[in-house]
Each structure stands twice: as C-alpha cells, then as structure tokens.
Write a protein that holds these residues in place. Structure first.
Motif, PDB file in Angstrom:
ATOM      1  N   ASN A 166     -44.690   1.565   5.008  1.00 33.70           N
ATOM      2  CA  ASN A 166     -45.315   0.238   4.931  1.00 33.70           C
ATOM      3  C   ASN A 166     -46.700   0.301   4.297  1.00 33.70           C
ATOM      4  N   HIS A 167     -47.492   1.286   4.703  1.00 29.29           N
ATOM      5  CA  HIS A 167     -48.835   1.421   4.127  1.00 29.29           C
ATOM      6  C   HIS A 167     -48.740   1.706   2.632  1.00 29.29           C
ATOM      7  N   LEU A 168     -47.822   2.592   2.248  1.00 26.71           N
ATOM      8  CA  LEU A 168     -47.693   2.944   0.836  1.00 26.71           C
ATOM      9  C   LEU A 168     -47.202   1.748   0.012  1.00 26.71           C
ATOM     10  N   CYS A 169     -46.395   0.912   0.605  1.00 31.29           N
ATOM     11  CA  CYS A 169     -45.972  -0.316  -0.089  1.00 31.29           C
ATOM     12  C   CYS A 169     -47.164  -1.237  -0.311  1.00 31.29           C
ATOM     13  N   GLN A 170     -48.002  -1.382   0.689  1.00 39.06           N
ATOM     14  CA  GLN A 170     -49.189  -2.233   0.552  1.00 39.06           C
ATOM     15  C   GLN A 170     -50.132  -1.711  -0.520  1.00 39.06           C
ATOM     16  N   GLN A 171     -50.253  -0.398  -0.621  1.00 36.81           N
ATOM     17  CA  GLN A 171     -51.177   0.206  -1.569  1.00 36.81           C
ATOM     18  C   GLN A 171     -50.650   0.201  -3.007  1.00 36.81           C
ATOM     19  N   THR A 172     -49.331   0.264  -3.154  1.00 33.77           N
ATOM     20  CA  THR A 172     -48.748   0.417  -4.490  1.00 33.77           C
ATOM     21  C   THR A 172     -48.100  -0.850  -5.031  1.00 33.77           C
ATOM     22  N   GLY A 173     -47.716  -1.785  -4.157  1.00 34.27           N
ATOM     23  CA  GLY A 173     -46.990  -2.965  -4.603  1.00 34.27           C
ATOM     24  C   GLY A 173     -45.513  -2.698  -4.818  1.00 34.27           C
ATOM     25  N   LEU A 174     -45.044  -1.506  -4.473  1.00 33.57           N
ATOM     26  CA  LEU A 174     -43.640  -1.152  -4.637  1.00 33.57           C
ATOM     27  C   LEU A 174     -42.846  -1.587  -3.405  1.00 33.57           C
ATOM     28  N   THR A 175     -41.537  -1.678  -3.549  1.00 33.11           N
ATOM     29  CA  THR A 175     -40.681  -2.080  -2.425  1.00 33.11           C
ATOM     30  C   THR A 175     -40.472  -0.893  -1.486  1.00 33.11           C
ATOM     31  N   PRO A 176     -40.130  -1.174  -0.221  1.00 30.97           N
ATOM     32  CA  PRO A 176     -39.859  -0.074   0.714  1.00 30.97           C
ATOM     33  C   PRO A 176     -38.752   0.860   0.225  1.00 30.97           C
ATOM     34  N   THR A 211     -37.924   1.571  -2.864  1.00 27.81           N
ATOM     35  CA  THR A 211     -38.448   2.412  -3.945  1.00 27.81           C
ATOM     36  C   THR A 211     -39.357   3.497  -3.401  1.00 27.81           C
ATOM     37  N   VAL A 212     -40.264   3.110  -2.506  1.00 29.47           N
ATOM     38  CA  VAL A 212     -41.184   4.099  -1.929  1.00 29.47           C
ATOM     39  C   VAL A 212     -40.403   5.177  -1.177  1.00 29.47           C
ATOM     40  N   GLY A 213     -39.376   4.769  -0.424  1.00 22.35           N
ATOM     41  CA  GLY A 213     -38.568   5.734   0.307  1.00 22.35           C
ATOM     42  C   GLY A 213     -37.907   6.742  -0.617  1.00 22.35           C
ATOM     43  N   LYS A 214     -37.355   6.270  -1.734  1.00 19.37           N
ATOM     44  CA  LYS A 214     -36.715   7.171  -2.696  1.00 19.37           C
ATOM     45  C   LYS A 214     -37.730   8.117  -3.333  1.00 19.37           C
ATOM     46  N   LEU A 215     -38.899   7.569  -3.646  1.00 21.39           N
ATOM     47  CA  LEU A 215     -39.936   8.398  -4.264  1.00 21.39           C
ATOM     48  C   LEU A 215     -40.414   9.493  -3.312  1.00 21.39           C
ATOM     49  N   LEU A 216     -40.605   9.136  -2.050  1.00 19.04           N
ATOM     50  CA  LEU A 216     -41.048  10.133  -1.071  1.00 19.04           C
ATOM     51  C   LEU A 216     -39.988  11.221  -0.877  1.00 19.04           C
ATOM     52  N   THR A 217     -38.727  10.821  -0.867  1.00 19.27           N
ATOM     53  CA  THR A 217     -37.653  11.809  -0.742  1.00 19.27           C
ATOM     54  C   THR A 217     -37.690  12.785  -1.905  1.00 19.27           C
ATOM     55  N   ALA A 218     -37.881  12.243  -3.122  1.00 17.96           N
ATOM     56  CA  ALA A 218     -37.946  13.106  -4.307  1.00 17.96           C
ATOM     57  C   ALA A 218     -39.190  13.990  -4.271  1.00 17.96           C
ATOM     58  N   MET A 219     -40.326  13.426  -3.853  1.00 21.50           N
ATOM     59  CA  MET A 219     -41.575  14.197  -3.823  1.00 21.50           C
ATOM     60  C   MET A 219     -41.533  15.279  -2.750  1.00 21.50           C
ATOM     61  N   GLU A 220     -40.692  15.074  -1.730  1.00 21.24           N
ATOM     62  CA  GLU A 220     -40.545  16.086  -0.683  1.00 21.24           C
ATOM     63  C   GLU A 220     -39.507  17.126  -1.083  1.00 21.24           C
ATOM     64  N   ARG A 277     -37.978   9.331 -15.013  1.00 19.34           N
ATOM     65  CA  ARG A 277     -38.348   7.907 -15.030  1.00 19.34           C
ATOM     66  C   ARG A 277     -39.095   7.471 -13.767  1.00 19.34           C
ATOM     67  N   GLN A 278     -38.984   8.261 -12.704  1.00 16.90           N
ATOM     68  CA  GLN A 278     -39.685   7.928 -11.458  1.00 16.90           C
ATOM     69  C   GLN A 278     -41.160   8.324 -11.479  1.00 16.90           C
ATOM     70  N   ALA A 279     -41.565   9.069 -12.508  1.00 19.81           N
ATOM     71  CA  ALA A 279     -42.907   9.662 -12.515  1.00 19.81           C
ATOM     72  C   ALA A 279     -44.012   8.617 -12.421  1.00 19.81           C
ATOM     73  N   GLY A 280     -43.868   7.505 -13.141  1.00 20.20           N
ATOM     74  CA  GLY A 280     -44.918   6.487 -13.136  1.00 20.20           C
ATOM     75  C   GLY A 280     -45.130   5.893 -11.752  1.00 20.20           C
ATOM     76  N   SER A 281     -44.050   5.503 -11.109  1.00 21.14           N
ATOM     77  CA  SER A 281     -44.157   4.939  -9.763  1.00 21.14           C
ATOM     78  C   SER A 281     -44.611   5.994  -8.757  1.00 21.14           C
ATOM     79  N   ALA A 282     -44.160   7.242  -8.934  1.00 22.27           N
ATOM     80  CA  ALA A 282     -44.591   8.326  -8.047  1.00 22.27           C
ATOM     81  C   ALA A 282     -46.093   8.559  -8.160  1.00 22.27           C
TER      82      ALA A 282
END
Length: 386
Positions: free
Chosen positions: A333-343, A345-354, A312-317
């Motif tokens: 912060n930059h990724l939040c500005q670019q995506t419109g996602l919350t910090p 959410t972005v933090g969780k996505l980056l953890t998963a992508m790493e 389910r995270q794929a779309g936001s990722a």
C-alpha cells in the motif's frame, strides 16, 4: 588544564539517606579554556568534517532521503544506550504498522526520539531559541509514549536522584536537588544563547552537553535529550543545515571513557580533556556519515543498473526502488502511494525484485499484509565503525 572542582557540594537527602549533591558553576569555564596547538588542530579537523557533512546534499540526489533513515539510526543507538532492545528494522516495522521483534515500549521510545528531534529542529527553524520552552516541548515529545509517559514529560524532576551505586551516599554522582534546577537551567540557557558573550558553536555544544548531563533536570530522558542538544545547537548556529550529527554510536563504543571524561570535568575542571574527546567524536562521526552517504548513493546507482534485467518492467521497478530508498521497509500500500502504480503491478515488481535480483526480501512470511525490506540499504545503515 585542571581548574579544580567546577561547582560545590551541598547536603541533601535522597531515598531517606543523607548525601552530597553537586551544583555546577555557570559556563563558560573559569579560568577560560586553553586552546593549545593540539586541541585547536583537533577542533579544526572536526570543523572540516562537519563541513563535508553539511555538503552531503551534493552526494545524494535527495538529502532528505538520507536524513530520514539516518535520524532513525541515531534514535535506535541513543535509545540502546538507555537499555532498549529496538533495532532499526524494529522501528521501521513499527512505523509501517508491522510487528516489531521487541517489546512495544522499546520501539515506541525510539519513535518518540525521532519525533522529539524533528520537533526541536522545526522550532529552531521557526525562530525559537533553545530555551526552557523549547526544551520542555522536546522532552514532552520524547516521553509521550512507552515507559516515559509516567516519568514527568515536560517537567523538571521534583525529587533528588543519584547516578551509579545502590545507595545515594555511595553514588558515582548526585546531581543538584530539585529546588536548584531552575537556577541551573537558567544559567545554561543564557550560555547557549550567547549571554553575555558568544561562544564558538562547536565548543558551546561540547560544554552544554556536559552541563546538561550534570544538571540532570528530568526524571527520565536526560541522556537522550542531552545528546539531542548537540545537533540542535549546531543547526541553530548554521553549522549544519540538517541535524545529521549523531554521536550516540561513538559514545556507546567508548562509553567508559565518555563517563570518565564527564566526571573528570566535575571533579578536576579539565574541560580541555573533554573537548579533545568530544571533537574526536564529532570528526569520526561526521566522516562516517559521509562514507555512509557515499555507500548509499553507490548502492542506488548499482541497483538502478541491475533493474535492466527485468526488461519492460525496469521503468516501473525504478519507481519502486526510489520509494524503497525513501523508506527501506515498506508494504505494498505504501509503495502504491509513493509510485502511483496499482497493487497488482507493485506486487509483481516486488516478486521479480526478490526472486530475480535479490534486491528486496519479504520479512513477514505472510500471504497478506506483506512487508518488504531493502536489505542492502539497511545493512549499510547498520554498519558501525570498527
């Protein structure tokens, strides 16, 4: 074709020592260039490569994304020729307010190169010719911070310099004295602007680069500005829509031949030998850029597919991946500005992508103000032809 000396020597004094400075004849060369079958064939090959490079927007969904990072790669390579130690990652960390791993002056100089190039392109698109005004603006941008700020930004040098050797009377080359710079530049400016006759843009870029390096009009930044002139001339002529031709990698790889060809022109007048080297540099560099664009496009498609493993995270990722494709080193912060996602959410996505996919790496090792790198993207950009 050897024409003999392409200028004349005059007595001058540099560092209190008498020496002979070289003043080049105006372009175009006399007698005219001899474009035999071998040279014309290599020119044609270079033009075909430039055509493929200009069509790069058909290879990438957003050509501007490639331009952003490729300009920065060129800035790094061009500055490394001048002795800086900054890497592409250092530059991007600096732009992201991170701490580069090299002296700040080094990375500031590279950042200034990016700004100078983009300013030059902007002015050309605004209708400005490549003139004294434009060159002075670009040089000021090039030297606006780092070590260059004390080296006469936007001003022709006011003293005699020499290149190579510890004494001016034993130098490899002594460029024109300062009182001759205005005259030399004025002649080059007329040539660049097709006065009194037009010159093929690729040949113009080749000849103008040599002449600029020979005039050596500034106290510092001549090499970088001389290399910047090449894409600016091609953009102004409409050969390229974007300034995507950067010869610094080729010149750095073949540095000895590069300097030998420049000096050969001055001493023997063999412009054709320089042209052969230059158009090979253009063909090689343009082809490599197209290959890099294809590799980046393939990487993006592959990693988009891999995001499906996140469920389910794929779309936001996917939004985060797109943002990293624009800027492959970024903080939350930059990724939040670019995506419109919350910090969060972005933090969780980056953890998963790493952790799950290995697509990104956290580069600071800190618990706060963390910065992530799209490592595979940077590795592709850092590839140099063998």
């Amino acid at each position: 074709m050897e024409r003999g000396l392409t200028g004349h020597y005059i007595d001058t004094i540099a560092g209190g020592v008498r020496c002979q400075a070289f003043i080049p004849e105006p372009l175009p060369p006399q007698p005219p260039l001899v474009l035999n079958g071998k040279l014309q064939g290599r020119i044609n090959h270079a033009m075909l490569a430039l055509g493929r490079l200009d069509a790069i927007s058909t290879l990438l969904p957003e050509a501007s994304l490639f331009l952003y990072s490729y300009v920065r790669k060129e800035a790094v390579m061009s500055s490394q020729i001048e002795g800086t130690q900054s890497s592409l990652s250092d530059l991007m960390l600096y732009e992201m307010k991170g701490l580069p791993g090299v002296p700040m002056d080094d990375v500031q100089e590279v950042s200034c190169y990016v700004n100078a190039l983009m300013l030059g392109v902007q002015r050309i698109r605004e209708g400005f010719p490549i003139s004294h005004r434009l060159v002075m603006e670009v040089h000021t941008a090039l030297m606006t911070s780092g070590r260059g700020i004390h080296r006469g930004p936007g001003q022709f040098r006011s003293n005699q310099v020499w290149l190579g050797g510890h004494r001016p009377d034993e130098a490899v080359f002594v460029p024109p004295p300062p009182q001759h710079l205005a005259e030399c530049w004025s002649a080059l400016e007329r040539f660049i602007n097709d006065i009194p006759e037009a010159t093929d843009p690729l040949i113009k870029a080749a000849l103008a680069h040599v002449q600029f390096e020979t005039i050596h009009p500034f106290m510092d930044g001549n090499g970088r500005l001389g290399r910047l002139l090449i894409p600016l001339i091609l953009v102004e002529a409409g050969i390229l829509n974007e300034p995507l031709l950067y010869l610094s990698v080729f010149f750095k790889k073949h540095r000895q031949v590069y300097y030998e060809r420049l000096q050969q022109v001055r001493v023997t007048g063999d412009w054709e030998a320089w042209l052969l080297f230059f158009v090979d540099a253009v063909a090689d560099t343009a082809s490599q850029a197209v290959t890099t664009a294809r590799q980046l496009n393939r990487l993006r498609e592959q990693d988009k597919t891999r995001l499906a493993e996140l469920g389910r995270q794929a779309g936001s990722a996917g939004l985060v991946l797109d943002a990293l494709f624009r800027l492959p080193i970024a903080n939350i912060n930059h990724l939040c500005q670019q995506t419109g996602l919350t910090p969060a959410t972005v933090g969780k996505l980056l953890t998963a992508m790493e952790a799950k996919l290995g697509i990104v790496d956290e580069v600071t090792g800190q618990r706060r103000n963390r910065i992530y790198a799209y490592r595979a993207y940077i590795d592709i950009l850092n590839q140099n032809p063998s």
